[in-house]
Design an enzyme around this catalytic site. Structure first.
Site, mmCIF file in Angstrom:
data_model
loop_
_atom_site.group_PDB
_atom_site.id
_atom_site.type_symbol
_atom_site.label_atom_id
_atom_site.label_comp_id
_atom_site.label_asym_id
_atom_site.label_seq_id
_atom_site.Cartn_x
_atom_site.Cartn_y
_atom_site.Cartn_z
ATOM 1 N N TYR A 1 0.718 -1.032 -0.059
ATOM 2 C CA TYR A 1 0.338 0.014 0.155
ATOM 3 C C TYR A 1 1.236 1.383 0.188
ATOM 4 O O TYR A 1 0.239 2.277 -0.342
ATOM 5 C CB TYR A 1 -1.248 0.225 1.409
ATOM 6 C CG TYR A 1 -2.592 -1.479 0.479
ATOM 7 C CD1 TYR A 1 -2.918 -0.243 -0.639
ATOM 8 C CD2 TYR A 1 -2.281 -2.105 1.595
ATOM 9 C CE1 TYR A 1 -4.226 -1.962 -0.320
ATOM 10 C CE2 TYR A 1 -3.342 -3.292 1.124
ATOM 11 C CZ TYR A 1 -4.495 -2.998 0.353
ATOM 12 O OH TYR A 1 -5.332 -4.368 -0.446
ATOM 13 N N HIS B 1 -14.417 0.943 -0.480
ATOM 14 C CA HIS B 1 -13.722 -0.059 -0.422
ATOM 15 C C HIS B 1 -12.066 0.419 0.566
ATOM 16 O O HIS B 1 -11.751 0.432 0.454
ATOM 17 C CB HIS B 1 -13.104 -0.674 -1.892
ATOM 18 C CG HIS B 1 -13.991 -1.653 -2.273
ATOM 19 N ND1 HIS B 1 -14.023 -1.856 -3.568
ATOM 20 C CD2 HIS B 1 -15.313 -2.240 -1.859
ATOM 21 C CE1 HIS B 1 -14.881 -2.847 -4.216
ATOM 22 N NE2 HIS B 1 -15.968 -2.390 -2.132
ATOM 23 N N ASN C 1 -13.048 2.959 -5.985
ATOM 24 C CA ASN C 1 -11.511 3.375 -6.158
ATOM 25 C C ASN C 1 -10.717 4.124 -4.348
ATOM 26 O O ASN C 1 -11.674 4.708 -3.452
ATOM 27 C CB ASN C 1 -11.212 4.608 -7.093
ATOM 28 C CG ASN C 1 -11.704 3.639 -7.794
ATOM 29 O OD1 ASN C 1 -11.589 2.728 -8.330
ATOM 30 N ND2 ASN C 1 -11.295 4.595 -8.711
ATOM 31 N N VAL C 2 -9.825 3.182 -4.161
ATOM 32 C CA VAL C 2 -8.923 4.161 -2.631
ATOM 33 C C VAL C 2 -8.664 5.088 -3.059
ATOM 34 O O VAL C 2 -7.731 5.955 -1.408
ATOM 35 C CB VAL C 2 -8.386 2.759 -2.646
ATOM 36 C CG1 VAL C 2 -9.078 1.212 -1.514
ATOM 37 C CG2 VAL C 2 -6.966 2.142 -2.711
ATOM 38 N N ASP C 3 -8.567 5.868 -4.160
ATOM 39 C CA ASP C 3 -8.084 6.405 -4.441
ATOM 40 C C ASP C 3 -8.234 7.829 -4.016
ATOM 41 O O ASP C 3 -9.820 8.302 -3.701
ATOM 42 C CB ASP C 3 -7.062 6.928 -6.484
ATOM 43 C CG ASP C 3 -8.142 7.171 -6.896
ATOM 44 O OD1 ASP C 3 -9.101 8.268 -6.880
ATOM 45 O OD2 ASP C 3 -7.761 6.500 -8.280
ATOM 46 N N GLY D 1 -16.224 2.297 -15.482
ATOM 47 C CA GLY D 1 -14.818 1.789 -14.859
ATOM 48 C C GLY D 1 -14.673 0.798 -14.336
ATOM 49 O O GLY D 1 -13.868 0.890 -13.561
ATOM 50 N N THR D 2 -15.680 -0.211 -14.466
ATOM 51 C CA THR D 2 -15.660 -1.292 -13.241
ATOM 52 C C THR D 2 -16.024 -3.173 -14.343
ATOM 53 O O THR D 2 -16.969 -2.488 -15.036
ATOM 54 C CB THR D 2 -16.522 -0.959 -12.177
ATOM 55 O OG1 THR D 2 -16.605 -2.845 -11.307
ATOM 56 C CG2 THR D 2 -17.990 -0.313 -12.109
ATOM 57 N N SER D 3 -15.683 -3.948 -13.335
ATOM 58 C CA SER D 3 -15.411 -5.005 -14.427
ATOM 59 C C SER D 3 -17.262 -5.414 -13.365
ATOM 60 O O SER D 3 -17.004 -6.345 -14.059
ATOM 61 C CB SER D 3 -14.829 -5.950 -14.195
ATOM 62 O OG SER D 3 -14.127 -6.031 -12.324
#
Ligand code: APR
Length: 247
Positions: free
Chosen positions: A72, A124, A107-109, A190-192
């Site tokens: 991380y 998340h 996203n974790v950004d 933008g997610t699978s």
């Protein structure tokens, strides 16, 4: 079968949205790809180069904390070097016309926030915060990129990345569910849609609500009668969407 759109205007031209409408944007790693952050499951994605069970689970943390912290720390160093892309900026523009716009991100950004987005819910966790491993689970901002062994909360418990790992509860899920169930338009970028429970949010939109998927690849999700896929990168799709919604 999801309906494939040649142009987003096919969907937006017949929508009945007004400025009070509740638009929810559900984003995944593809949202940040054009900023230079790797996705997880695309070719050369993060999970091709790292084993999930070595770095993103409580078992990994129990086995080798230094390895997990290092993984991380690398992610955080990279995040500090990139900036929001045109897709993030387009969403901020849409928010100017639709102030109820809510982003729910896997996203974790922090690129949505850095672009200037007001309402962002992280499902998340967040890379730039740490969490106490003590009973209080206090959350702290991380200054710079490094979180190390020996970094503790004010009660002396080791700090861990504030990330929801595989197998852990998703604390923000109930709130996300409530938001999604009341929205007038759900935009998925933008997610699978491979990870649950996050992907299951799509099941909670009301029967009349349209779902617009913006992704170069068609996510495998099926279910609602109102799913439309616009095959495009986030920046292209969202700049186009902003133009249509704001005109
Ligand atoms: N614009 C839009 N979408 C893109 C772009 C782009 N420029 N580039 C790639 N994509 C799409 C891919 O086609 C794919 O559908 O982004 C998606 C990325 O999927 P994943 O790598 O599976 O990422 P995501 O769905 O966010 O993963 C969900 O899994 O391991 C975890 O916790 C992690 O939050 C993450 C969760």
């Amino acid at each position: 079968m999801n309906k494939r759109l040649n142009s987003i205007s096919e969907l937006i031209s017949r929508s009945t949205l007004n400025h009070e409408s509740s638009i929810v944007v559900f984003t995944g790693a593809g949202m940040s790809a054009e900023s230079g952050i790797s996705t997880f499951r695309d070719q050369n994605g993060l999970w091709e180069n790292h084993r999930v069970e070595d770095v993103a689970s409580i078992e990994a943390w129990d086995r080798n904390r230094a390895l997990v912290l290092d993984f991380y720390n690398q992610r955080r160093r990279q995040l500090l070097q990139v900036k929001p892309n045109k897709g993030h900026e387009a969403l901020v523009n849409i928010e100017k016309g639709f102030p109820n716009l809510q982003v729910i991100t896997q996203n974790v950004d922090d690129l949505h926030e850095r672009a200037g987005q007001t309402n962002v819910l992280h499902l998340h966790g967040q890379l730039r915060t740490s969490r106490s491993t003590g009973p209080g689970q206090e959350v702290y901002h991380i200054n710079g990129s490094e979180l190390s062994m020996g970094d503790t909360c004010s009660n002396g418990f080791q700090l861990r990345p504030n990330i929801v790992w595989f197998g852990e509860m998703v604390p923000a899920f109930e709130e996300a569910l409530s938001i999604v169930s009341q929205c007038d338009l759900l935009i998925v970028v933008g997610t699978s849609l491979a990870v649950y429970p996050a992907a299951s949010l799509l099941n909670y939109v009301s029967a009349q609500t349209d779902i617009l998927l913006i992704d170069p690849n068609e996510p495998s999700f099926r279910g609602s009668k109102h799913i439309y896929h616009f095959p495009a990168k986030a920046s292209h799709g969202l700049v186009e969407l902003a133009r249509l919604l704001m005109s």
